[in-house]
Design a protein around this motif. Sequence first.
Motif, PDB file in Angstrom:
ATOM      1  N   ASP A 143      67.961 -65.047  74.436  1.00 33.16           N
ATOM      2  CA  ASP A 143      67.053 -64.461  73.441  1.00 33.16           C
ATOM      3  C   ASP A 143      67.758 -63.364  72.645  1.00 33.16           C
ATOM      4  OD1 ASP A 143      64.962 -66.108  74.207  1.00 33.16           O
ATOM      5  OD2 ASP A 143      63.956 -64.600  75.439  1.00 33.16           O
ATOM      6  N   PHE A 147      68.747 -63.439  68.603  1.00 38.14           N
ATOM      7  CA  PHE A 147      68.360 -62.389  67.652  1.00 38.14           C
ATOM      8  C   PHE A 147      69.567 -61.922  66.854  1.00 38.14           C
ATOM      9  CE2 PHE A 147      68.141 -57.841  66.682  1.00 38.14           C
ATOM     10  CZ  PHE A 147      67.023 -57.815  65.863  1.00 38.14           C
ATOM     11  N   VAL A 179      62.553 -63.894  66.262  1.00 38.35           N
ATOM     12  CA  VAL A 179      62.688 -64.599  67.552  1.00 38.35           C
ATOM     13  C   VAL A 179      61.291 -64.792  68.155  1.00 38.35           C
ATOM     14  CG1 VAL A 179      65.066 -64.038  68.176  1.00 38.35           C
ATOM     15  CG2 VAL A 179      63.282 -62.328  68.508  1.00 38.35           C
TER      16      VAL A 179
END
Length: 290
Positions: A143, A147, A179
């Motif tokens: 994640d 980003f 995101v």
Amino acid sequence: MAGVSSESLTTALAELEVQLPTGSLALAQELFGVLGAVDSSAGLRRALTDPSRSGASKSALVAELVNGKVSAQASDIVGKLAASRWAAARDIGDALETVAATVAIAVAENRTGTAVSGAPAAGGSASGGAASGLTGLERLENDLFAFNQTVESSHEVQRALAEPQASDAAKTALALKLVPAAGEEARTLISQAIVNPRGVKVTKLIERFGVLAARRQQRWIANVSVSRALTAQQTDRLQAGLNGLYGRELKINTIVDPTLIGGVRVRVGDEVVDASVISRLGELRRQLAG
């Protein structure tokens, strides 16, 4: 960070470890909030890192600052940091940031999820499945990476996130839209990087958080070097033994290294267990050298 500050941070993280299995994002957010207060006052930073003040005095100063504003757990963590010794005024803020981020990362680590099958290491094989700890950490790292990739691919987004006239709320909202599928832990860390980048680019701070997550992943991976390939039965016994030793289901990467002559060498994170013949011979040589 080096010297006495590095030692203080190492101690703080070791003490924090026992709290991480039950840590929460609320705790991480409280610690980030205290960090904001510390960063906003040069006088406070100097007071908390003044070597002439006692640890008890500095801890009491923090207690006065956060009394009624954060949980007892957060107050205790910050109080212990304040009581430690720091080489530079900024170091206590850097340490508090690391501690807060570690709490958020541990929340991802503690999430339940499906097992992850390990990919074979170069020259070896992987066996066993890592429990949810590795799964959650890998998702968090992905994640954060996603980003940064999105931000770095768009000059328009970079300008918007750096716009001094835009509010923190507006920039945070934009960042999180980049995101939408990110987990809550990643969203917490991204929001912190937007609101308080502490003098560095947002993506640079996200990189630091990613490094912390990657380091924590190593707690779930055992790199095992052996002199010859293990049988399935030996691998199962090794898996069971290491799981019992470390109290969690590790992903095992086995590497055949004939130079070991015999025995096994295991590395989990920074810890190395060496029961190889070559290691014992080396110890014998040191003893004979006297």
